[in-house]
Design a protein around this motif. Sequence first.
Motif, PDB file in Angstrom:
ATOM      1  N   ILE A   1     -14.677   0.966  -1.541  1.00  0.00           N
ATOM      2  CA  ILE A   1     -14.251   0.089  -2.640  1.00  0.00           C
ATOM      3  C   ILE A   1     -12.792   0.305  -3.002  1.00  0.00           C
ATOM      4  CG2 ILE A   1     -14.733  -0.564  -5.039  1.00  0.00           C
ATOM      5  CD1 ILE A   1     -17.568   0.647  -4.606  1.00  0.00           C
ATOM      6  N   PHE A   2     -12.395   1.559  -3.057  1.00  0.00           N
ATOM      7  CA  PHE A   2     -11.022   1.935  -3.414  1.00  0.00           C
ATOM      8  C   PHE A   2     -10.347   2.558  -2.190  1.00  0.00           C
ATOM      9  CE2 PHE A   2     -13.873   2.501  -7.025  1.00  0.00           C
ATOM     10  CZ  PHE A   2     -13.279   1.709  -8.009  1.00  0.00           C
ATOM     11  N   GLU A   3      -9.035   2.662  -2.253  1.00  0.00           N
ATOM     12  CA  GLU A   3      -8.301   3.257  -1.123  1.00  0.00           C
ATOM     13  C   GLU A   3      -7.259   4.251  -1.611  1.00  0.00           C
ATOM     14  OE1 GLU A   3      -7.887   0.042   2.338  1.00  0.00           O
ATOM     15  OE2 GLU A   3      -7.186  -0.740   0.419  1.00  0.00           O
ATOM     16  N   PRO A   4      -6.950   5.252  -0.791  1.00  0.00           N
ATOM     17  CA  PRO A   4      -5.858   6.178  -1.114  1.00  0.00           C
ATOM     18  C   PRO A   4      -4.539   5.647  -0.558  1.00  0.00           C
ATOM     19  CG  PRO A   4      -6.993   6.921   0.846  1.00  0.00           C
ATOM     20  CD  PRO A   4      -7.658   5.639   0.433  1.00  0.00           C
ATOM     21  N   LEU A   5      -3.474   6.319  -0.898  1.00  0.00           N
ATOM     22  CA  LEU A   5      -2.184   5.978  -0.291  1.00  0.00           C
ATOM     23  C   LEU A   5      -2.203   6.299   1.194  1.00  0.00           C
ATOM     24  CD1 LEU A   5       0.321   7.309  -2.993  1.00  0.00           C
ATOM     25  CD2 LEU A   5      -0.486   4.961  -2.649  1.00  0.00           C
ATOM     26  N   ILE A   6      -2.845   7.409   1.529  1.00  0.00           N
ATOM     27  CA  ILE A   6      -2.930   7.869   2.912  1.00  0.00           C
ATOM     28  C   ILE A   6      -4.405   8.108   3.235  1.00  0.00           C
ATOM     29  CG2 ILE A   6      -2.215   9.659   4.546  1.00  0.00           C
ATOM     30  CD1 ILE A   6       0.112  10.277   2.589  1.00  0.00           C
ATOM     31  N   ALA A   7      -4.851   7.646   4.375  1.00  0.00           N
ATOM     32  CA  ALA A   7      -6.250   7.818   4.778  1.00  0.00           C
ATOM     33  C   ALA A   7      -6.352   8.895   5.859  1.00  0.00           C
ATOM     34  CB  ALA A   7      -6.814   6.497   5.289  1.00  0.00           C
TER      35      ALA A   7
ATOM     36  N   LYS B   1      -3.944  -7.009  -2.316  1.00  0.00           N
ATOM     37  CA  LYS B   1      -4.561  -7.536  -3.522  1.00  0.00           C
ATOM     38  C   LYS B   1      -5.776  -6.689  -3.911  1.00  0.00           C
ATOM     39  CE  LYS B   1      -1.970 -11.318  -3.701  1.00  0.00           C
ATOM     40  NZ  LYS B   1      -1.012 -11.564  -4.814  1.00  0.00           N
ATOM     41  N   PHE B   2      -5.973  -6.530  -5.214  1.00  0.00           N
ATOM     42  CA  PHE B   2      -7.221  -5.970  -5.698  1.00  0.00           C
ATOM     43  C   PHE B   2      -8.315  -7.022  -5.553  1.00  0.00           C
ATOM     44  CE2 PHE B   2      -4.296  -3.041  -7.797  1.00  0.00           C
ATOM     45  CZ  PHE B   2      -4.966  -1.827  -7.642  1.00  0.00           C
ATOM     46  N   HIS B   3      -9.542  -6.629  -5.700  1.00  0.00           N
ATOM     47  CA  HIS B   3     -10.665  -7.543  -5.501  1.00  0.00           C
ATOM     48  C   HIS B   3     -10.666  -8.725  -6.466  1.00  0.00           C
ATOM     49  CE1 HIS B   3     -12.943  -3.876  -3.640  1.00  0.00           C
ATOM     50  NE2 HIS B   3     -12.097  -4.422  -2.787  1.00  0.00           N
TER      51      HIS B   3
ATOM     52  N   THR C   1      -9.027  -2.039  -3.861  1.00  0.00           N
ATOM     53  CA  THR C   1      -8.370  -2.807  -2.794  1.00  0.00           C
ATOM     54  C   THR C   1      -9.108  -2.655  -1.468  1.00  0.00           C
ATOM     55  OG1 THR C   1      -6.953  -0.935  -2.193  1.00  0.00           O
ATOM     56  CG2 THR C   1      -6.079  -2.468  -3.845  1.00  0.00           C
ATOM     57  N   GLY C   2     -10.233  -1.921  -1.468  1.00  0.00           N
ATOM     58  CA  GLY C   2     -10.893  -1.539  -0.233  1.00  0.00           C
ATOM     59  C   GLY C   2     -11.523  -2.682   0.533  1.00  0.00           C
TER      60      GLY C   2
ATOM     61  N   HIS D   1      -9.051  -8.486   2.910  1.00  0.00           N
ATOM     62  CA  HIS D   1      -8.509  -7.134   3.061  1.00  0.00           C
ATOM     63  C   HIS D   1      -7.328  -7.109   4.027  1.00  0.00           C
ATOM     64  CE1 HIS D   1      -8.634  -2.766   4.298  1.00  0.00           C
ATOM     65  NE2 HIS D   1      -8.598  -2.697   2.981  1.00  0.00           N
ATOM     66  N   TRP D   2      -6.327  -6.301   3.685  1.00  0.00           N
ATOM     67  CA  TRP D   2      -5.079  -6.251   4.460  1.00  0.00           C
ATOM     68  C   TRP D   2      -5.291  -5.809   5.912  1.00  0.00           C
ATOM     69  CZ3 TRP D   2      -4.124  -1.456   6.434  1.00  0.00           C
ATOM     70  CH2 TRP D   2      -4.675  -0.352   5.779  1.00  0.00           C
TER      71      TRP D   2
END
Length: 526
Positions: free
Chosen positions: A56-62, A94-96, A184-185, A206-207
């Motif tokens: 659902i959410f994302e970090p700056l770095i995965a 974009k956010f959801h 943004t996930g 999603h990007w």
Amino acid sequence: MLRTLRVALAAFALGAFSLAHAAPERSVSIGLQAAITSIDPHYHNLSPNNSMLIHIFEPLIARDPNQKLVPALATSWKAIDDLTWEFKLRKNVKFHDGSAFTADDVVFTLNRVPNVPNSPSSFATFTKPIVDVKVVDPHTLIFKTASPHVLLPSDLASVLIVSKLNGEKATTADYNSGKAAIGTGPYKFVEYIQNQHVLLKANYGHWAGEQPWDKVTFKILSNPAARVAALLSRDVQMIETVPTSDIAKFEKDANFMLADKVSNRVIYVHLWQWSDKSPPFVTAKDGKPLDKNPFKDARVRKALSMAINRDAISDRVMEKKSVPAAQLLADTFYGTSKKLKPQKYDPEGAKKLLAEAGYPNGFAMTVHGTNNRYINDDKIAQTIAQFYSRIGIDTKVETLPAGTYFSRATNGEFGYMLLGWGTESGEQGSSLRSLLATRNPEKGMGVNNRGRYSNPAMDEQLVKALVTMDDKKREGLIQAAAETAMNDTALIPIHYEVSTWATAKGYRYTPRTDQYTLAMDLKPVK
């Protein structure tokens, strides 16, 4: 003529759109072993939560399946000097709810992390090193740290970014209800029923592009037999944490596929060292409080470690799906020491150490642990208790559901705590910082040190390591800190879990060292 052509093209496009959405829904169901305690990504630093919420959410770095750092909401990052880092953020994200992701959301997130009320296991350790954040433009950030902090990119990989617009007045309850669960996930939140299921739907904008699943249902199936039965009946298409007793059966059945990997998770014991008084659930054999805390004595701690037959646990309880542990990570990871070996089983030596420490007849205690969180966790607790009975310690066992156990352990309610820790960074320095550094939440040290172990010599080595930018020198310092702690039996490492997933025919899963079960890593086999 031109107008007629435009109308025809529009009708064709509409028809194509309708046909695409008339296609069967690509849905998948996944059986999980452990409950999700919250949808708030900053409330409880718990692997099942983190695994779920990264949808659902994302970090700056995965992190990739081997825990290598890869770009996510940040496209690049670099150290400008020892105290300064520049992060470039991904544009057009974009956010959801359709709102734009910008640097302001990152700043809001970093301010929120250490201030979540009643957090049983805080993420603050990952943000404390940052003393200032400057927004250069909507997609550029400058981070300042009080001292050199080479782990900053790794730390930020553990922090999921939330929306400032939706999160400014949001509580943990608002995230659990879905009101604030807007990230943004690659997947959007649909429903969370505690101890039952989590429903997600695809985020088509999603990007990173489209996922193979329109709908994902995660079912909480803590009972191992129920989890296996759900896969056999095709009620789910994949399960995590395959019971060790069922692995051979799945290996022989062409209708299923297995995927496994040595994980970053150590199963270990924290011993209560909050004060010099008798620990909770630790008494003399007649039930009276002890006149001092036996766990403060390194000889007692080592005796309790020597009394555990790790090979027997690995071979019989885990059915060879674990590796006996000597430190906080298997020695293939960064910062681990080849000098450290698993403690040899020596019950007679353990008895001698107890006698030297003033406990020739032992004492009484209760082994506390979970019964639905780690692989065979209840069996491990029972087995450890049997080993202790052999050296004269009257031992009881009480195992609890994870949701109850962790908060009580955090509050210091247990003397002997069987726990697990997955090192998301993939290097031992962050584990030492979280689990064994002298507790100082303001500095992000010892945040998950439930035993309150403290060793100034280890602290000094670790702090020096965390400010050393040279990789080779830093690794040597981390190894030295680990050796200091483990030779002092700062905690009792038991084993590293080997994670196993099973999928039905037609599905393939990419196994991960972090034990995460991600819909993004589950693919249909054509």
